[in-house]
Design an enzyme around this catalytic site. Sequence first.
Site, mmCIF file in Angstrom:
data_model
loop_
_atom_site.group_PDB
_atom_site.id
_atom_site.type_symbol
_atom_site.label_atom_id
_atom_site.label_comp_id
_atom_site.label_asym_id
_atom_site.label_seq_id
_atom_site.Cartn_x
_atom_site.Cartn_y
_atom_site.Cartn_z
ATOM 1 N N SER A 185 -26.625 -27.423 3.876
ATOM 2 C CA SER A 185 -26.144 -26.501 4.910
ATOM 3 C C SER A 185 -27.047 -25.335 5.251
ATOM 4 C CB SER A 185 -24.768 -25.957 4.515
ATOM 5 O OG SER A 185 -23.796 -26.909 4.819
ATOM 6 N N LYS A 245 -23.617 -15.278 6.466
ATOM 7 C CA LYS A 245 -22.641 -16.350 6.701
ATOM 8 C C LYS A 245 -21.279 -15.882 6.197
ATOM 9 C CE LYS A 245 -22.050 -21.290 5.497
ATOM 10 N NZ LYS A 245 -22.629 -22.411 4.725
ATOM 11 N N SER A 265 -23.589 -26.455 7.499
ATOM 12 C CA SER A 265 -22.519 -25.569 7.923
ATOM 13 C C SER A 265 -22.976 -24.146 8.252
ATOM 14 C CB SER A 265 -21.454 -25.510 6.823
ATOM 15 O OG SER A 265 -21.987 -24.917 5.643
HETATM 16 N N1 GLN Z 1 -22.610 -31.320 5.423
HETATM 17 C C1 GLN Z 1 -22.338 -31.360 4.030
HETATM 18 C C2 GLN Z 1 -20.841 -31.347 3.814
HETATM 19 O O1 GLN Z 1 -20.152 -31.396 4.760
HETATM 20 C C3 GLN Z 1 -22.969 -30.187 3.356
HETATM 21 C C4 GLN Z 1 -22.237 -28.920 3.545
HETATM 22 C C5 GLN Z 1 -22.857 -27.782 2.810
HETATM 23 O O2 GLN Z 1 -23.981 -27.864 2.345
HETATM 24 N N2 GLN Z 1 -22.090 -26.728 2.669
HETATM 25 O O3 GLN Z 1 -20.370 -31.309 2.732
#
Ligand code: GLN
Length: 468
Positions: A159, A60, A135
């Site tokens: 994420s 990532k 994400s």
């Molecule tokens: N969807 C969650 C957020 O927007 C989690 C994102 C993540 O785990 N990086 O914060």
Amino acid sequence: MIDTLRLTAEDAAGLLERGEASGDELAGAYLDAIEARDPELHAYLHVVGEQGEGVPIAHKDVITTKGIPTTAGSKILLGYTPVFDSTVAARCKEAGLPILGKTNLDELAMGSSTENSAFGPTRNPWDPERVPGGSSGGSAAAVAGGLAPWALGTDTGGSVKQPASLCGVVGLRPTYGTVSRYGIVAFASSLDQVGPLTKTVRDNARLYEIIAGQDPCDSTTVELPEPVAIPEGEDLTGVRIGVPKEMNEAEGIDPGVSASVNAAIRLAEELGADVEETSLPRSVDYGLACYYLVAPAEASSNLARYDGVRYGHRAAVDGDLTALYARTRWEGFGAEPKRRILLGTYALSAGYYDAYYGQAQKVRTVIAREHAAAFERFDVLVSPTSPTVAFRIGEKAENPLAMYLSDLLTIPANMAGLPGLSIPCGLSDGLPVGLQLIGPQFSENALFRVGHALERALGFDFVPERLR
Ligand code: GLN
């Protein structure tokens, strides 16, 4: 012919060990698949195509890689080429895993669909009209679409687990403190964890083994209390599984998701587990609200470093230093980071700190205690990973609150620092459903054991139907 859609990382290692493929041939097969399918999927931001004799990997693009651009999906980091490796990238390098490329993500890891990337969305290999989750959507789509045998993501609120669920792959969010955050573009430091995305639970355990363990560069890390056990067998005799009713009956869970998850729970019982209903009322009621104070608060502080002086983008400004900061940040950050910086700065400001951030920290303790009490009676808790299957591109993009609800079921365990594993457990309307397994701190081996047993018994085919 190497079928990258079917090949697991263990299969790939086997080909190398037996001399049936060279490292170059293996990486070449993935690069061909990337050339064929990535123009549609857009799982990658940069294809690197390193040569080497190990099983290749995708990272990532929040994972700092020496000499390889690292953007975090944001214009604010355009032009930044790190001069050092993150600890996880260094450990993968030491294990001999060449880098295929850097994968797409929601900008600065903020989002649940990868639509917040400054460089355009990633598409779900099961249905390109749908999101891969986020994400870490690029890493999940790369594994599901046969564009990488395995990949790393990061999980702050869900994420890794949520995109694994939406793409029909396996995703682990490890116990907080077992994997180094050194060299990870920071979002919310008390929550961020790196985790593996793989086709099987065994592959997941193998990649976790490579990246986990204490790191002198990250003082929040610890040594694992026991070595990683690569799971075998299907027997679940004696495993006590709790089914928190609020997480399995929450409003907004698709009936098709519940049906698949319930079938997997019945299967666990057939394999010998003791299954019982339980309750985590406050964790589910307050988890999301608590997260959306803590995470933006930490983000607003972490993102202060992007000022146009030290990293990446710098606005062309005729003016003073304050104007340079303001213009750089205005141009470099997209809507979601700006929203989080505003929310977080507000929650931390004098006069509001106690009411918001301070209160959220207390709620976090309540959530941790509620989980600890449940783990006096259970080894593992189960629920859907995501309330829905993959949604359509654009469906939630204009509604941040609807998007935030995607993480309703992944956030509580994260707030408590606990590990969670998502495994595919079936299809609903032809799209993958994920089962979330949560355990106490350092229970990764138990999660792998239960996940592997269920994976074998369920026989889920991880190759997207339209690509078979
Ligand atoms: N969807 C969650 C957020 O927007 C989690 C994102 C993540 O785990 N990086 O914060």
